[in-house]
Design a protein around this motif. Structure first.
Motif, short mmCIF file in Angstrom:
data_model
loop_
_atom_site.label_atom_id
_atom_site.label_comp_id
_atom_site.label_asym_id
_atom_site.label_seq_id
_atom_site.Cartn_x
_atom_site.Cartn_y
_atom_site.Cartn_z
N GLU A 99 6.61 -0.73 1.88
CA GLU A 99 6.74 -1.12 3.28
C GLU A 99 7.23 -2.55 3.45
O GLU A 99 7.57 -2.97 4.56
N GLY A 100 7.26 -3.31 2.37
CA GLY A 100 7.81 -4.65 2.43
C GLY A 100 9.30 -4.67 2.13
O GLY A 100 9.89 -5.74 1.97
N TYR A 101 9.89 -3.46 2.02
CA TYR A 101 11.31 -3.29 1.74
C TYR A 101 11.70 -3.84 0.37
O TYR A 101 12.85 -4.16 0.12
N TYR A 102 10.73 -3.93 -0.52
CA TYR A 102 11.02 -4.25 -1.91
C TYR A 102 11.49 -2.96 -2.57
O TYR A 102 10.82 -1.93 -2.48
N GLN A 103 12.63 -2.98 -3.25
CA GLN A 103 13.22 -1.75 -3.76
C GLN A 103 13.75 -1.95 -5.17
O GLN A 103 14.29 -3.01 -5.51
N GLN A 104 13.60 -0.91 -5.99
CA GLN A 104 14.17 -0.87 -7.33
C GLN A 104 14.98 0.42 -7.48
O GLN A 104 14.56 1.49 -7.00
N ASP A 105 16.11 0.33 -8.16
CA ASP A 105 17.04 1.45 -8.26
C ASP A 105 17.29 1.80 -9.73
O ASP A 105 17.25 0.94 -10.61
N TYR A 106 17.57 3.09 -9.95
CA TYR A 106 17.99 3.52 -11.29
C TYR A 106 19.02 4.64 -11.14
O TYR A 106 18.88 5.52 -10.29
N LEU A 130 17.80 7.29 -8.37
CA LEU A 130 16.40 7.30 -7.96
C LEU A 130 16.01 5.88 -7.58
O LEU A 130 16.17 4.95 -8.37
N SER A 131 15.51 5.71 -6.36
CA SER A 131 15.07 4.40 -5.88
C SER A 131 13.63 4.48 -5.40
O SER A 131 13.24 5.48 -4.77
N ALA A 132 12.85 3.46 -5.69
CA ALA A 132 11.48 3.35 -5.21
C ALA A 132 11.39 2.10 -4.33
O ALA A 132 11.97 1.07 -4.64
N TYR A 133 10.67 2.23 -3.20
CA TYR A 133 10.52 1.08 -2.31
C TYR A 133 9.16 1.13 -1.63
O TYR A 133 8.47 2.16 -1.66
N SER A 185 0.78 -1.23 0.00
CA SER A 185 0.00 0.00 0.00
C SER A 185 0.81 1.28 0.00
O SER A 185 0.25 2.36 -0.14
N THR A 186 2.12 1.21 0.17
CA THR A 186 2.90 2.44 0.19
C THR A 186 3.97 2.42 -0.89
O THR A 186 4.47 1.36 -1.28
N THR A 187 4.31 3.60 -1.38
CA THR A 187 5.45 3.80 -2.27
C THR A 187 6.23 4.99 -1.74
O THR A 187 5.66 6.02 -1.43
N ARG A 188 7.54 4.83 -1.64
CA ARG A 188 8.41 5.89 -1.17
C ARG A 188 9.62 5.99 -2.09
O ARG A 188 9.96 5.04 -2.80
N LEU A 189 10.31 7.15 -2.06
CA LEU A 189 11.44 7.39 -2.92
C LEU A 189 12.70 7.71 -2.12
O LEU A 189 12.62 8.29 -1.03
N LEU A 190 13.83 7.34 -2.70
CA LEU A 190 15.14 7.69 -2.17
C LEU A 190 16.01 8.15 -3.33
O LEU A 190 15.75 7.82 -4.49
N GLY A 191 17.06 8.93 -3.05
CA GLY A 191 18.05 9.20 -4.07
C GLY A 191 18.32 10.67 -4.33
O GLY A 191 17.52 11.54 -3.99
N THR A 192 19.44 10.92 -4.96
CA THR A 192 19.87 12.28 -5.26
C THR A 192 19.11 12.91 -6.42
O THR A 192 19.22 14.11 -6.66
N ALA A 193 18.32 12.12 -7.16
CA ALA A 193 17.52 12.66 -8.26
C ALA A 193 16.24 13.34 -7.78
O ALA A 193 15.61 14.08 -8.54
N ILE A 194 15.85 13.09 -6.53
CA ILE A 194 14.56 13.60 -6.05
C ILE A 194 14.46 15.12 -6.14
O ILE A 194 13.49 15.66 -6.70
N PRO A 195 15.40 15.90 -5.60
CA PRO A 195 15.24 17.36 -5.69
C PRO A 195 15.31 17.90 -7.11
O PRO A 195 14.76 18.98 -7.39
N ILE A 196 15.93 17.18 -8.01
CA ILE A 196 16.07 17.64 -9.39
C ILE A 196 14.83 17.32 -10.23
O ILE A 196 14.39 18.13 -11.05
N PHE A 232 20.87 7.71 -13.23
CA PHE A 232 20.93 8.58 -14.41
C PHE A 232 22.41 8.93 -14.62
O PHE A 232 22.99 9.71 -13.86
N ASN A 233 23.01 8.38 -15.68
CA ASN A 233 24.46 8.51 -15.83
C ASN A 233 24.89 8.72 -17.28
O ASN A 233 26.02 8.37 -17.66
N THR A 234 24.00 9.28 -18.11
CA THR A 234 24.36 9.52 -19.50
C THR A 234 23.90 10.93 -19.89
O THR A 234 23.42 11.70 -19.05
N ASP A 235 24.01 11.26 -21.15
CA ASP A 235 23.61 12.57 -21.65
C ASP A 235 22.15 12.50 -22.10
O ASP A 235 21.82 11.78 -23.05
#
Length: 314
Positions: free
Chosen positions: A150-157, A145-148, A78-89, A159-162
């Motif tokens: 409440e079950g601690y399932y997480q996916q990461d991406y 940018l990571s999405a996770y 039921s929840t989705t949360r974000l982590l990462g340095t891409a969030i403010p951008i 951004f490292n190109t032009d």
């Protein structure tokens, strides 16, 4: 009645009290928009206090990124949360909406920054409101940018190109190709908002299954709690229309009387509505409306617009 937001960044208010409004609906537009920062282009808080029923239609064009969870058994929570340095951008200050894990009620997170790409001002110049411009060339300065959930399932991406020559659709597809269980897309956050209609709306607890936005609701046993209107309910059980999605176990806004555009009536977005058209509760899909049936729900007020008054609780 037309209200035009310009992108001032201010939260202004329009309040109409005890007014007899000589209009079918209030129309909000951002036809002349100057800001390339925030995605919610509704610069006004609109309140109708004990006025005659009128509709509301938002035609603004802002878009924000949204990450939705619940795709695949590993993340159907039921929840989705974000982590990462891409969030403010890319997101700015995100807003989280928790769901139930049921289809259509997954948790999501949407951003505050505009990625619509619309032109700005009287001269229609380009702004910094695309993903390509917000990201730029990340070859030497990657961000994550990571999405996770409440079950601690997480996916990461990463951004490292032009990205400067890419379209927003191409960038979004890169993320979605890498992720499993979460989907990145865009949403117009202004469409999450609807004017306050004092005297004609209620905030009620949903004790049943999830209620989709713009669907019909009925009172649950005991009253002052709601549930989706069932296909077997009599027309007299109709308590109103949900102004937002209301997951089971949550409280949400319902409108008990009003004028609705066909896109604000579940099941009728493609229907032909004219003055005098009779519309019904669906006999096949709970909470939806139909153009045929025995249980009358609304009557056409004008092309694409219909009036209703709930039966239950009046």
């Amino acid at each position: 009645m037309t209200i035009n937001s310009l992108g001032s960044g201010q939260s202004d208010s329009y309040t109409f009290t005890d007014c007899q409004l000589d209009t079918l609906y209030v129309y909000h537009t951002d036809a002349t928009w100057f800001a390339d920062t925030y995605a919610d282009h509704l610069d006004f808080r609109i309140t109708l206090d004990r006025c005659n029923p009128v509709g509301y239609f938002d035609d603004s064009r802002g878009l924000a990124l949204v990450v939705t969870g619940g795709y695949g058994s590993a993340s159907a929570l039921s929840t989705t949360r974000l982590l990462g340095t891409a969030i403010p951008i890319l997101f700015g200050a995100p807003t989280c909406r928790d769901g139930t894990g049921d289809a259509g009620f997954f948790g999501d997170v949407f951003g505050a920054l505009d990625v619509s790409g619309i032109t700005l001002g009287f001269d229609a110049h380009a702004g910094n409101n695309t993903l390509a411009k917000r990201l730029g060339n990340r070859t030497a300065a990657p961000i994550t940018l990571s999405a996770y959930n409440e079950g601690y399932y997480q996916q990461d991406y990463t951004f490292n190109t032009d990205y400067t020559a890419m379209t927003d659709a191409q960038i979004i597809n890169l993320v979605n190709t890498a992720w499993v269980g979460f989907v990145l897309s865009t949403v117009n956050p202004s469409l999450h908002r609807y004017p306050r209609i004092l005297g004609s709306e209620s905030a009620l607890f949903n004790s049943g299954a999830g209620i989709a936005k713009w669907s019909a609701v009925a009172y649950a046993a005991g009253g002052w709690q709601i549930r989706p209107m069932a296909t077997g309910d009599p027309a007299t059980a109709f308590a109103g229309i949900a102004l937002e999605r209301i997951p089971g176990g949550k409280t949400g806004r319902i409108l008990r009387e009003g004028v609705m555009h066909k896109t604000q009536l579940a099941g009728l977005s493609a229907a032909t509505i004219a003055a005098g058209t009779v519309l019904y509760h669906s006999d096949t899909t709970a909470g939806q409306f139909a153009t045929t049936g025995p249980r009358v729900a609304l009557s056409g007020r004008a092309a694409d617009w219909a009036y209703f008054k709930a039966s239950a609780g009046q």
